[in-house]
Design a protein around this motif. Structure first.
Motif, PDB file in Angstrom:
ATOM      1  N   LEU A  30       0.840  -1.218   0.000  1.00  0.00           N
ATOM      2  CA  LEU A  30       0.000   0.000   0.000  1.00  0.00           C
ATOM      3  C   LEU A  30       0.865   1.255   0.000  1.00  0.00           C
ATOM      4  N   GLY A  31       1.979   1.171   0.725  1.00  0.00           N
ATOM      5  CA  GLY A  31       2.927   2.299   0.781  1.00  0.00           C
ATOM      6  C   GLY A  31       3.484   2.593  -0.596  1.00  0.00           C
ATOM      7  N   LYS A  32       3.832   1.515  -1.317  1.00  0.00           N
ATOM      8  CA  LYS A  32       4.386   1.690  -2.666  1.00  0.00           C
ATOM      9  C   LYS A  32       3.348   2.273  -3.618  1.00  0.00           C
ATOM     10  N   LYS A  33       2.076   1.919  -3.367  1.00  0.00           N
ATOM     11  CA  LYS A  33       1.020   2.367  -4.272  1.00  0.00           C
ATOM     12  C   LYS A  33       0.579   3.806  -4.026  1.00  0.00           C
ATOM     13  N   LEU A  34       0.864   4.320  -2.839  1.00  0.00           N
ATOM     14  CA  LEU A  34       0.439   5.694  -2.543  1.00  0.00           C
ATOM     15  C   LEU A  34       1.170   6.660  -3.477  1.00  0.00           C
ATOM     16  N   LYS A  35       0.392   7.499  -4.131  1.00  0.00           N
ATOM     17  CA  LYS A  35       0.954   8.376  -5.156  1.00  0.00           C
ATOM     18  C   LYS A  35       2.021   9.312  -4.577  1.00  0.00           C
ATOM     19  N   GLY A  36       1.833   9.745  -3.378  1.00  0.00           N
ATOM     20  CA  GLY A  36       2.801  10.651  -2.779  1.00  0.00           C
ATOM     21  C   GLY A  36       2.583  12.085  -3.202  1.00  0.00           C
ATOM     22  N   LEU A  37       3.553  12.908  -2.902  1.00  0.00           N
ATOM     23  CA  LEU A  37       3.438  14.335  -3.212  1.00  0.00           C
ATOM     24  C   LEU A  37       4.590  14.753  -4.105  1.00  0.00           C
ATOM     25  N   PRO A  38       4.341  15.688  -5.026  1.00  0.00           N
ATOM     26  CA  PRO A  38       5.472  16.231  -5.791  1.00  0.00           C
ATOM     27  C   PRO A  38       6.409  16.996  -4.841  1.00  0.00           C
TER      28      PRO A  38
ATOM     29  N   LYS B 397      20.330 -13.869  14.606  1.00  0.00           N
ATOM     30  CA  LYS B 397      18.905 -13.540  14.448  1.00  0.00           C
ATOM     31  C   LYS B 397      18.725 -12.137  13.875  1.00  0.00           C
ATOM     32  N   LEU B 398      19.595 -11.218  14.299  1.00  0.00           N
ATOM     33  CA  LEU B 398      19.549  -9.859  13.737  1.00  0.00           C
ATOM     34  C   LEU B 398      19.823  -9.920  12.232  1.00  0.00           C
ATOM     35  N   VAL B 399      20.861 -10.666  11.872  1.00  0.00           N
ATOM     36  CA  VAL B 399      21.241 -10.757  10.459  1.00  0.00           C
ATOM     37  C   VAL B 399      20.115 -11.396   9.640  1.00  0.00           C
ATOM     38  N   ALA B 400      19.544 -12.483  10.170  1.00  0.00           N
ATOM     39  CA  ALA B 400      18.425 -13.135   9.474  1.00  0.00           C
ATOM     40  C   ALA B 400      17.246 -12.171   9.378  1.00  0.00           C
ATOM     41  N   GLY B 401      17.030 -11.414  10.455  1.00  0.00           N
ATOM     42  CA  GLY B 401      15.941 -10.431  10.474  1.00  0.00           C
ATOM     43  C   GLY B 401      16.128  -9.372   9.399  1.00  0.00           C
ATOM     44  N   LEU B 402      17.380  -8.948   9.221  1.00  0.00           N
ATOM     45  CA  LEU B 402      17.656  -7.916   8.209  1.00  0.00           C
ATOM     46  C   LEU B 402      17.476  -8.464   6.790  1.00  0.00           C
ATOM     47  N   HIS B 403      17.839  -9.738   6.596  1.00  0.00           N
ATOM     48  CA  HIS B 403      17.590 -10.342   5.281  1.00  0.00           C
ATOM     49  C   HIS B 403      16.096 -10.369   4.987  1.00  0.00           C
ATOM     50  N   LYS B 404      15.315 -10.678   6.018  1.00  0.00           N
ATOM     51  CA  LYS B 404      13.862 -10.708   5.862  1.00  0.00           C
ATOM     52  C   LYS B 404      13.338  -9.287   5.538  1.00  0.00           C
ATOM     53  N   VAL B 405      13.880  -8.285   6.231  1.00  0.00           N
ATOM     54  CA  VAL B 405      13.487  -6.895   5.974  1.00  0.00           C
ATOM     55  C   VAL B 405      13.745  -6.548   4.511  1.00  0.00           C
ATOM     56  N   LYS B 406      14.939  -6.923   4.056  1.00  0.00           N
ATOM     57  CA  LYS B 406      15.303  -6.630   2.657  1.00  0.00           C
ATOM     58  C   LYS B 406      14.345  -7.287   1.687  1.00  0.00           C
ATOM     59  N   LYS B 407      14.018  -8.546   1.986  1.00  0.00           N
ATOM     60  CA  LYS B 407      13.128  -9.307   1.118  1.00  0.00           C
ATOM     61  C   LYS B 407      11.744  -8.667   1.089  1.00  0.00           C
ATOM     62  N   MET B 408      11.270  -8.279   2.278  1.00  0.00           N
ATOM     63  CA  MET B 408       9.923  -7.704   2.354  1.00  0.00           C
ATOM     64  C   MET B 408       9.830  -6.362   1.648  1.00  0.00           C
ATOM     65  N   LEU B 409      10.931  -5.625   1.629  1.00  0.00           N
ATOM     66  CA  LEU B 409      10.878  -4.263   1.075  1.00  0.00           C
ATOM     67  C   LEU B 409      11.322  -4.204  -0.381  1.00  0.00           C
ATOM     68  N   SER B 410      11.775  -5.346  -0.908  1.00  0.00           N
ATOM     69  CA  SER B 410      12.270  -5.301  -2.287  1.00  0.00           C
ATOM     70  C   SER B 410      11.104  -5.294  -3.285  1.00  0.00           C
TER      71      SER B 410
END
Lengths: 137, 410
Positions: A30-38, B397-410
């Protein structure tokens, strides 16, 4: 759709998730989809204070209805903001200022309203309501 | 044998009941020790025992409880004198924490001995609590505040410091260890150079006392201040060490009971050191418990604790460096067990939220060092800081957690 109908719809959507990661992946999306602001609207005036990440909020009126646009540096905040906009945007200032935002608690995101998070969700809600009060005829 | 083998970390963990819990369904990994450490049972028990059996207001009382409370309170002062290597208990002043220690010196020493046109030096890696009190004083008195620059590695630019020194400089106030970066600053050298131009030096030891051996006489520090809660002790109590001759020359900080010798409406004479600076009823229970915290450290040996933490720092630095897109901020040669980092394209707040969901507690943000963040051109970092009870498994666990963060945000 009324404010509460949208809230109930979101609650229903979240019932599909059985672990935290699915829930947050959805919010991130949802965050990625939010258009955001110029960039030119990310002004000091639009910034919401008290946030660990910067959040910008803008409002404009069309007829009797109030519309919001917002942006943030942090993607989870952006996802939460997306939901707030979905619930509140396009309603009358009176409905917005009187809204009881129960969906945040029901979807398990109330910790984001806590002071320690300083992520500005609480400030964001307050600012949206302030806009609504300011636009109330 | 390594320090980790000597120390029996599992037994140590059992001394900290708070660690034995689940957060969001995962075993808690507590990596926010630079903000505050957890407390061993012995410290918690001391506080309970004090209120159950010994509570009374200290000094002047002639009944048994008052004597007992006074004895334990003053025994703690003696333990701290020993801990800091100070020459006299008169040099040990109880405060509410490091922040009050710095404010006390700014308000008393600062107002009395630093005048318009003089200069104060701080560094670019100070906590806001070692910036703002000096800015307030400088604004009030027309004093100039100078800042020692920080290098790309996160060390102080000592050459620049030397060039700043002159007879105009009356005080240097720097941290022993940076809370954001973990850098151990060369405070002995800083003090030696300051004394050569006649300036006094205050060392903010908030981040140093749980990791390093402190000897204020060997350092020749004029002031040294720290907080109990960062070394396994209670919150709300801290210590300001000051050289006796300087403390004697300083006016009192707050007026009230305890700090006076005699009061009439015409004139009040002040009590002797250290009581001159301790107006009002102090935080007795927590002062007493601070001694227990020092005993806990002594029981395991500061060298052993430091060696274990160094091992964790090396391990975390290696493991975190392998994560693509992760950059460690602060790569000084001399560091305590603090790792601050940023990740490409990911806001630190998102990292903090997603790690918390995996039971890992880290600190995110500017760590009350906004000028330092500006220096590195970043908004903030994610900081993992380690204490005696942490393990390499937790770092995994921190390192594994950060890999998960990266995966979720990619």
């Amino acid at each position: 759709m009324t404010i509460n109908e949208t809230q109930d719809e979101i609650i229903e959507e979240f019932e599909l998730f059985d672990d935290w990661a699915d829930k947050y992946e959805y919010i991130i999306d949802l965050g990625k989809k939010l258009k955001g602001l110029p960039e030119e609207q990310k002004t000091e005036e639009n910034i919401i204070k008290g946030c660990q990440s910067r959040v910008w909020l803008n409002a404009h009126q069309e007829g009797e209805k109030l519309f919001f646009e917002a942006d943030s540096e942090a993607i989870i905040v952006k996802g939460l903001v997306n939901m707030l906009i979905r619930v509140l945007s396009g309603h009358t200032p009176k409905d917005i200022s009187e809204a009881d935002l129960y969906f945040i608690d029901k979807i398990g995101m109330s910790s984001h309203l806590a002071q320690t998070r300083s992520n500005g969700l609480a400030s964001m809600v307050k600012q949206m309501k302030n806009y609504a009060i300011a636009y109330t005829p | 044998m390594t320090a980790t083998e000597i120390l029996d970390i599992q037994a140590i963990r059992a001394d900290f009941p708070i660690l034995n819990q689940e957060i969001n369904g995962r075993k808690l990994v507590y990596f926010d020790n630079a903000a505050t450490t957890q407390k061993p049972t012995s410290v918690i028990d001391t506080i309970t025992h004090y209120y159950n059996f010994d509570n009374a207001n200290i000094h002047r009382g002639i009944h048994t409880l008052a004597e007992r409370a006074t004895r334990d309170f003053e025994a703690s002062r003696e333990a701290i004198r020993d801990f800091l290597g100070a020459s006299s208990i008169e040099e040990i002043i109880f405060t509410s924490g490091t922040t009050q220690g710095i404010n006390l010196v700014a308000s008393t020493f600062g107002r009395k001995f630093i005048k318009e046109g003089d200069e104060i030096i701080i560094s670019g890696m100070e906590h806001h609590s070692n910036i703002v009190p000096w800015q307030m004083l400088c604004e009030e008195r027309g004093i100039k505040l100078k800042v020692i620059p920080v290098t790309d590695l996160g060390e102080l630019d000592m050459e620049a410091y030397v060039n700043m020194l002159s007879e105009k400089v009356k005080l240097i106030s720097v941290n022993h260890v940076s809370n954001s970066l973990g850098t151990i600053n060369p405070v002995k050298k800083i003090i030696e150079l300051a004394h050569a131009v006649g300036a006094k030096v205050l060392i903010d030891g908030a981040q140093a006392t749980s990791h390093l051996n402190i000897d204020v006489q060997a350092l020749d520090a004029d002031f040294y201040t720290f907080s109990a809660h960062k070394l396994y002790g209670p919150t709300g109590i801290g210590v300001l060490y000051g050289k006796k001759e300087i403390l004697n020359a300083m006016p009192p900080y707050m007026g009230g009971g305890e700090m006076i010798k005699e009061v009439t409406f015409e004139k009040t004479t002040y009590n002797e050191l250290p009581y001159k600076f301790e107006a009002g009823t102090p935080n007795i229970a927590d002062v007493v418990a601070l001694k227990t915290a020092l005993e806990y450290i002594a029981l395991h040996g500061k060298e052993n604790i430091a060696a274990h933490e160094d091992m964790l720092l090396q391990y975390a630095t290696e493991q975190l460096s392998e994560i693509e897109g992760l950059r460690i901020i602060g790569q000084a040669k001399e560091k305590v067990s603090v790792v601050s980092f940023v990740m490409d394209g990911i806001h630190h707040q998102d990292i903090g939220v997603l790690l918390d969901n995996q039971g890992v507690a880290v600190r995110t943000g500017h760590h009350c060092t906004q000028p330092l963040m500006q220096r590195f051109n970043i908004l903030g970092t994610t900081r993992a800081s380690f204490a005696v009870y942490n393990t390499t498994e937790e770092i995994d666990k921190l390192v594994a957690g950060l890999h998960k963060v990266k995966k979720m945000l990619s």
